[in-house]
Design a protein around this motif. Structure first.
Motif, short mmCIF file in Angstrom:
data_model
loop_
_atom_site.label_atom_id
_atom_site.label_comp_id
_atom_site.label_asym_id
_atom_site.label_seq_id
_atom_site.Cartn_x
_atom_site.Cartn_y
_atom_site.Cartn_z
N LEU A 1 0.83 -1.21 0.00
CA LEU A 1 0.00 0.00 0.00
C LEU A 1 0.86 1.27 0.00
CD1 LEU A 1 -3.00 -0.80 2.39
CD2 LEU A 1 -3.04 -0.54 -0.10
N VAL A 2 1.98 1.24 0.72
CA VAL A 2 2.90 2.40 0.73
C VAL A 2 3.44 2.63 -0.68
CG1 VAL A 2 5.12 3.27 1.59
CG2 VAL A 2 3.50 2.18 3.17
N TYR A 3 3.85 1.55 -1.34
CA TYR A 3 4.33 1.63 -2.72
C TYR A 3 3.22 2.18 -3.63
CZ TYR A 3 5.72 0.11 -7.38
OH TYR A 3 6.01 0.07 -8.71
N LEU A 4 2.02 1.65 -3.47
CA LEU A 4 0.87 2.06 -4.28
C LEU A 4 0.57 3.54 -4.09
CD1 LEU A 4 -1.33 0.90 -6.19
CD2 LEU A 4 -2.72 0.55 -4.15
N ALA A 5 0.62 4.01 -2.85
CA ALA A 5 0.34 5.43 -2.56
C ALA A 5 1.32 6.33 -3.30
CB ALA A 5 0.39 5.69 -1.06
N ARG A 6 2.59 5.95 -3.29
CA ARG A 6 3.59 6.75 -4.01
C ARG A 6 3.34 6.73 -5.51
NH1 ARG A 6 9.80 5.16 -4.52
NH2 ARG A 6 8.74 3.52 -5.63
N GLN A 7 3.03 5.55 -6.06
CA GLN A 7 2.79 5.43 -7.49
C GLN A 7 1.56 6.24 -7.91
OE1 GLN A 7 5.94 4.27 -7.88
NE2 GLN A 7 5.03 3.57 -9.77
N ILE A 8 0.54 6.26 -7.06
CA ILE A 8 -0.67 7.03 -7.37
C ILE A 8 -0.34 8.52 -7.39
CG2 ILE A 8 -2.93 7.71 -6.48
CD1 ILE A 8 -3.13 4.75 -5.47
N GLN A 9 0.46 8.97 -6.42
CA GLN A 9 0.84 10.37 -6.41
C GLN A 9 1.62 10.73 -7.68
OE1 GLN A 9 3.63 11.71 -3.48
NE2 GLN A 9 3.23 13.86 -3.92
N ILE A 10 2.54 9.89 -8.08
CA ILE A 10 3.30 10.12 -9.31
C ILE A 10 2.35 10.11 -10.51
CG2 ILE A 10 5.04 9.13 -10.86
CD1 ILE A 10 6.47 8.12 -8.29
N GLY A 11 1.38 9.19 -10.49
CA GLY A 11 0.41 9.06 -11.58
C GLY A 11 -0.49 10.27 -11.77
N LEU A 12 -0.53 11.15 -10.78
CA LEU A 12 -1.35 12.36 -10.91
C LEU A 12 -0.76 13.34 -11.91
CD1 LEU A 12 -2.29 13.03 -7.19
CD2 LEU A 12 -3.81 12.25 -9.01
N GLY A 13 0.50 13.14 -12.29
CA GLY A 13 1.13 14.01 -13.28
C GLY A 13 1.25 15.43 -12.79
N ARG A 14 0.67 16.37 -13.52
CA ARG A 14 0.81 17.79 -13.15
C ARG A 14 0.14 18.14 -11.83
NH1 ARG A 14 -3.67 21.02 -16.53
NH2 ARG A 14 -5.23 19.40 -16.42
N ASP A 15 -0.78 17.30 -11.37
CA ASP A 15 -1.44 17.53 -10.08
C ASP A 15 -0.73 16.85 -8.92
OD1 ASP A 15 -3.51 19.19 -10.95
OD2 ASP A 15 -4.80 17.50 -11.48
N ALA A 16 0.44 16.25 -9.17
CA ALA A 16 1.15 15.52 -8.11
C ALA A 16 1.51 16.41 -6.93
CB ALA A 16 2.40 14.87 -8.67
N SER A 17 1.73 17.69 -7.17
CA SER A 17 2.09 18.59 -6.07
C SER A 17 0.90 18.90 -5.17
CB SER A 17 2.66 19.90 -6.63
OG SER A 17 1.67 20.58 -7.39
N ARG A 18 -0.31 18.56 -5.60
CA ARG A 18 -1.50 18.79 -4.79
C ARG A 18 -1.74 17.66 -3.78
NH1 ARG A 18 -6.59 20.05 -8.32
NH2 ARG A 18 -7.42 20.53 -6.25
N ALA A 19 -0.94 16.61 -3.85
CA ALA A 19 -1.14 15.44 -2.98
C ALA A 19 0.18 15.03 -2.34
CB ALA A 19 -1.72 14.28 -3.78
N SER A 20 0.07 14.30 -1.26
CA SER A 20 1.24 13.73 -0.59
C SER A 20 0.90 12.29 -0.21
CB SER A 20 1.60 14.54 0.66
OG SER A 20 0.57 14.44 1.62
N HIS A 21 1.91 11.54 0.21
CA HIS A 21 1.67 10.18 0.69
C HIS A 21 2.31 10.05 2.07
CE1 HIS A 21 5.36 10.10 -1.74
NE2 HIS A 21 5.79 9.10 -0.99
N ALA A 22 1.67 9.22 2.91
CA ALA A 22 2.11 9.12 4.30
C ALA A 22 1.84 7.72 4.84
CB ALA A 22 1.37 10.15 5.16
N LEU A 23 2.54 7.41 5.91
CA LEU A 23 2.40 6.13 6.61
C LEU A 23 2.22 6.41 8.09
CD1 LEU A 23 2.59 3.02 6.95
CD2 LEU A 23 5.09 3.31 7.02
N ALA A 24 1.17 5.85 8.67
CA ALA A 24 0.95 5.94 10.11
C ALA A 24 0.98 4.52 10.66
CB ALA A 24 -0.39 6.60 10.41
#
Length: 194
Positions: free
Chosen positions: A94-117
Motif C-alpha cells: 500500500l505504501v508503494y501504491l500510494a507513491r505510485q498514485i501520487q506520481i500518476g497524478l502528473g501535473r497535479d502531483a504537487s496537490r497530494a502527498s503520501h504518508a504512513l501511520a
C-alpha cells in the motif's frame, strides 16, 4: 377602413393572448420544472441511481485524521496508509501504491502527498528502504486504541484525506491502484482546495 388600420377582431386577440400565456407557461415549466423534479426525487427517493462513481468506502460522517489517532498537519490531499499491526508485506504494498498514485497524478502531483501511520516501530531494514526509496513519505505514529475505536476492519488501510484533514475514502489492501487514482483525480477535479 383598410385592413391595416382595422383593430384586431376579438377572436384573433384571444388567440394571441392564449399563445402568450402558453409561451409563459412553457418558459416557467422549463426553468422551474427540473428543480421541482430534482427536489421530489430527493425527498421521495425515486429514480435515484443505484450505481456510484467511486471505488472505495465513502466516509461521510465527518471523521477526520485525528479520529484515527493521527496528529498531522498537511494542507494537501493525502494518500495515508494506516498500519495498526506493523508494516508487513500488504502494508508495504500500500505504501508503494500510494507513491505510485501520487506520481500518476502528473501535473497535479504537487496537490497530494503520501504518508504512513504505524502503531508499531518499523523494522530497521524497512526504515532504510523508506529513507532511500521514499524520501517524501511522511511518517506518523498511530494511536492504536483510538484507531480501533474508529476502524473495525483488520489490517492496513489506504485513506484519501482532504486538505482539511477529513477522511474521504477508504480502501483495503486488495485495492487496485487504477481505482484509487481515478477516485483521486475526480476529487482533485472537483476541488478548489489543496
Amino acid at each position: 377602413m383598410s385592413a391595416a388600420t382595422r383593430p384586431l377582431d376579438l377572436p384573433e386577440g384571444r388567440k394571441a393572448r392564449a399563445r402568450g400565456r402558453l409561451q409563459l407557461l412553457l418558459i416557467l415549466l422549463v426553468t422551474v420544472g427540473p428543480m421541482i423534479l430534482a427536489t421530489s426525487m430527493y425527498k421521495m427517493q425515486f429514480w435515484v441511481p443505484e450505481g456510484r462513481s467511486f471505488h472505495g468506502v465513502m466516509i461521510g460522517n465527518g471523521q477526520s485524521r485525528g479520529d484515527l489517532g493521527i496528529t498531522a498537519q498537511d494542507q494537501r490531499w493525502q494518500l495515508l496508509v494506516s498500519a495498526p499491526a506493523g508494516c508487513a508485506e500488504d502494508c508495504q504494498q500500500l505504501v508503494y501504491l500510494a507513491r505510485q498514485i501520487q506520481i500518476g497524478l502528473g501535473r497535479d502531483a504537487s496537490r497530494a502527498s503520501h504518508a504512513l501511520a504505524s502503531a508499531q516501530p518499523l523494522t530497521g531494514d524497512y526504515q532504510a528502504v523508506l529513507g532511500r526509496e521514499y524520501p517524501q513519505l511522511q511518517r506518523y505514529p498511530l494511536d492504536l486504541p483510538r484507531y480501533q475505536q474508529t476502524v473495525s476492519e483488520p489490517g492496513p488501510q489506504l485513506w484519501i484525506v482532504d486538505p482539511h484533514g477529513n477522511l474521504v475514502l477508504r480502501y483495503d489492501a486488495k485495492v487496485k491502484g487504477k481505482h484509487v487514482l481515478d477516485d483521486l483525480r475526480h476529487l482533485l477535479k472537483l476541488s478548489n482546495i489543496g
